[in-house]
Design a protein around this motif. Structure first.
Motif, PDB file in Angstrom:
ATOM      1  N   TYR A  25      -5.801  30.034  -9.269  1.00 50.33           N
ATOM      2  CA  TYR A  25      -6.020  31.025  -8.225  1.00 50.33           C
ATOM      3  C   TYR A  25      -6.952  30.421  -7.170  1.00 50.33           C
ATOM      4  CZ  TYR A  25      -4.376  34.401 -11.688  1.00 50.33           C
ATOM      5  OH  TYR A  25      -3.640  35.073 -12.613  1.00 50.33           O
ATOM      6  N   SER A  26      -6.807  30.862  -5.930  1.00 57.80           N
ATOM      7  CA  SER A  26      -7.722  30.425  -4.883  1.00 57.80           C
ATOM      8  C   SER A  26      -8.087  31.615  -4.002  1.00 57.80           C
ATOM      9  CB  SER A  26      -7.099  29.314  -4.036  1.00 57.80           C
ATOM     10  OG  SER A  26      -6.010  29.814  -3.307  1.00 57.80           O
ATOM     11  N   ASP A  27      -9.235  31.502  -3.319  1.00 59.77           N
ATOM     12  CA  ASP A  27      -9.711  32.564  -2.448  1.00 59.77           C
ATOM     13  C   ASP A  27     -10.625  31.948  -1.393  1.00 59.77           C
ATOM     14  OD1 ASP A  27     -10.137  35.086  -1.411  1.00 59.77           O
ATOM     15  OD2 ASP A  27     -11.653  35.642  -2.878  1.00 59.77           O
ATOM     16  N   SER A  28     -10.737  32.615  -0.247  1.00 59.46           N
ATOM     17  CA  SER A  28     -11.675  32.178   0.784  1.00 59.46           C
ATOM     18  C   SER A  28     -12.261  33.410   1.461  1.00 59.46           C
ATOM     19  CB  SER A  28     -10.984  31.284   1.817  1.00 59.46           C
ATOM     20  OG  SER A  28     -10.002  32.012   2.497  1.00 59.46           O
ATOM     21  N   ASP A  29     -13.405  33.223   2.135  1.00 60.69           N
ATOM     22  CA  ASP A  29     -14.104  34.375   2.715  1.00 60.69           C
ATOM     23  C   ASP A  29     -14.120  34.386   4.242  1.00 60.69           C
ATOM     24  OD1 ASP A  29     -15.822  32.353   3.200  1.00 60.69           O
ATOM     25  OD2 ASP A  29     -17.551  33.313   2.316  1.00 60.69           O
ATOM     26  N   MET A  30     -13.369  33.564   4.884  1.00 54.70           N
ATOM     27  CA  MET A  30     -13.140  33.581   6.325  1.00 54.70           C
ATOM     28  C   MET A  30     -14.398  33.740   7.186  1.00 54.70           C
ATOM     29  SD  MET A  30     -10.106  32.933   6.483  1.00 54.70           S
ATOM     30  CE  MET A  30      -8.597  33.007   5.565  1.00 54.70           C
ATOM     31  N   ALA A  31     -15.033  32.651   7.478  1.00 49.61           N
ATOM     32  CA  ALA A  31     -16.132  32.562   8.442  1.00 49.61           C
ATOM     33  C   ALA A  31     -17.365  33.369   8.060  1.00 49.61           C
ATOM     34  CB  ALA A  31     -15.656  32.961   9.833  1.00 49.61           C
ATOM     35  N   SER A  32     -17.812  33.260   6.815  1.00 53.37           N
ATOM     36  CA  SER A  32     -18.977  34.043   6.410  1.00 53.37           C
ATOM     37  C   SER A  32     -20.302  33.303   6.570  1.00 53.37           C
ATOM     38  CB  SER A  32     -18.831  34.475   4.951  1.00 53.37           C
ATOM     39  OG  SER A  32     -18.974  33.356   4.107  1.00 53.37           O
ATOM     40  N   ASP A  33     -20.291  32.004   6.835  1.00 58.05           N
ATOM     41  CA  ASP A  33     -21.538  31.265   7.010  1.00 58.05           C
ATOM     42  C   ASP A  33     -22.231  31.749   8.275  1.00 58.05           C
ATOM     43  OD1 ASP A  33     -23.425  29.172   7.838  1.00 58.05           O
ATOM     44  OD2 ASP A  33     -22.589  28.068   6.145  1.00 58.05           O
ATOM     45  N   VAL A  34     -23.487  32.157   8.140  1.00 56.06           N
ATOM     46  CA  VAL A  34     -24.249  32.734   9.238  1.00 56.06           C
ATOM     47  C   VAL A  34     -24.484  31.722  10.358  1.00 56.06           C
ATOM     48  CG1 VAL A  34     -26.444  33.813   9.852  1.00 56.06           C
ATOM     49  CG2 VAL A  34     -25.359  34.364   7.683  1.00 56.06           C
ATOM     50  N   ASP A  35     -24.718  30.461   9.999  1.00 54.06           N
ATOM     51  CA  ASP A  35     -25.068  29.444  10.993  1.00 54.06           C
ATOM     52  C   ASP A  35     -23.856  28.819  11.674  1.00 54.06           C
ATOM     53  OD1 ASP A  35     -27.854  29.668  10.562  1.00 54.06           O
ATOM     54  OD2 ASP A  35     -27.642  28.496   8.724  1.00 54.06           O
ATOM     55  N   THR A  36     -22.833  28.436  10.902  1.00 56.87           N
ATOM     56  CA  THR A  36     -21.716  27.678  11.461  1.00 56.87           C
ATOM     57  C   THR A  36     -20.416  28.463  11.572  1.00 56.87           C
ATOM     58  OG1 THR A  36     -21.032  26.879   9.292  1.00 56.87           O
ATOM     59  CG2 THR A  36     -22.645  25.535  10.507  1.00 56.87           C
ATOM     60  N   ARG A  37     -20.367  29.661  11.001  1.00 57.87           N
ATOM     61  CA  ARG A  37     -19.175  30.507  10.972  1.00 57.87           C
ATOM     62  C   ARG A  37     -18.012  29.819  10.254  1.00 57.87           C
ATOM     63  NH1 ARG A  37     -20.602  34.954  10.685  1.00 57.87           N
ATOM     64  NH2 ARG A  37     -18.537  35.702  11.121  1.00 57.87           N
ATOM     65  N   MET A  38     -18.316  28.922   9.319  1.00 58.24           N
ATOM     66  CA  MET A  38     -17.278  28.250   8.542  1.00 58.24           C
ATOM     67  C   MET A  38     -16.949  29.092   7.313  1.00 58.24           C
ATOM     68  SD  MET A  38     -18.335  24.277   8.862  1.00 58.24           S
ATOM     69  CE  MET A  38     -16.790  23.710   8.230  1.00 58.24           C
ATOM     70  N   SER A  39     -15.795  28.867   6.744  1.00 57.64           N
ATOM     71  CA  SER A  39     -15.329  29.601   5.575  1.00 57.64           C
ATOM     72  C   SER A  39     -15.734  28.890   4.293  1.00 57.64           C
ATOM     73  CB  SER A  39     -13.813  29.740   5.598  1.00 57.64           C
ATOM     74  OG  SER A  39     -13.397  30.420   6.742  1.00 57.64           O
ATOM     75  N   THR A  40     -15.776  29.646   3.212  1.00 57.99           N
ATOM     76  CA  THR A  40     -16.015  29.106   1.884  1.00 57.99           C
ATOM     77  C   THR A  40     -14.770  29.372   1.052  1.00 57.99           C
ATOM     78  OG1 THR A  40     -18.374  29.535   2.048  1.00 57.99           O
ATOM     79  CG2 THR A  40     -17.482  29.224  -0.153  1.00 57.99           C
ATOM     80  N   THR A  41     -14.307  28.356   0.367  1.00 58.44           N
ATOM     81  CA  THR A  41     -13.116  28.475  -0.454  1.00 58.44           C
ATOM     82  C   THR A  41     -13.481  28.198  -1.905  1.00 58.44           C
ATOM     83  OG1 THR A  41     -11.775  27.687   1.383  1.00 58.44           O
ATOM     84  CG2 THR A  41     -10.767  27.596  -0.785  1.00 58.44           C
ATOM     85  N   ALA A  42     -12.845  28.915  -2.817  1.00 57.98           N
ATOM     86  CA  ALA A  42     -13.079  28.715  -4.243  1.00 57.98           C
ATOM     87  C   ALA A  42     -11.738  28.679  -4.968  1.00 57.98           C
ATOM     88  CB  ALA A  42     -13.936  29.834  -4.804  1.00 57.98           C
TER      89      ALA A  42
END
Length: 127
Positions: free
Chosen positions: A99-116
């Motif tokens: 399974y995979s998931d991402s949080d779409m631009a949640s980093d406060v500083d860079t607006r980058m996504s995190t994927t797991a």
């Protein structure tokens, strides 16, 4: 951390840390040493991998907020010291499921996504 209360989760829900903070600065050597040890422990506690990775982003400008987040992981480890991963073979055929998931631009500083990603080998979780 020996006398601390154990935590039920390695990270505060919806925690948003920033590289720019008004909190007091802390000793960078201590923080980096703790995070380095936690990166090693990720192999035994795969459930802390996201929290450790998240806290690893803030090595440059450390504040008391960042140290509190790392201390929460230590409290979680203290409460789950007897837990472990067990892999059993049940049946003739064991399937690998991912399974995979991402949080779409949640980093406060860079607006980058995190994927797991998570993988199950049979009924056992592998991170």
């Amino acid at each position: 951390m020996a006398g601390s209360n154990p935590s039920h989760t390695p990270m505060e829900p919806r925690l948003k840390l920033s590289k720019v903070s008004s909190s007091l600065p802390v000793d960078a050597t201590e923080y980096r040493g703790i995070v380095g040890c936690l990166r090693y422990l990720v192999h035994k506690w795969p459930d802390i991998s996201y929290a450790v990775g998240y806290d690893s982003r803030f090595m440059e400008s450390l504040t008391a907020e960042h140290l509190a987040a790392v201390n929460r992981i230590l409290c979680y480890i203290a409460g789950t010291i007897d837990y472990g991963c067990h892999y059993k073979k049940i049946g003739a055929e064991v399937k690998l499921l991912g399974y995979s998931d991402s949080d779409m631009a949640s980093d406060v500083d860079t607006r980058m996504s995190t994927t797991a990603v998570l993988f199950f080998y049979g009924s056992s979780l592998m991170a």
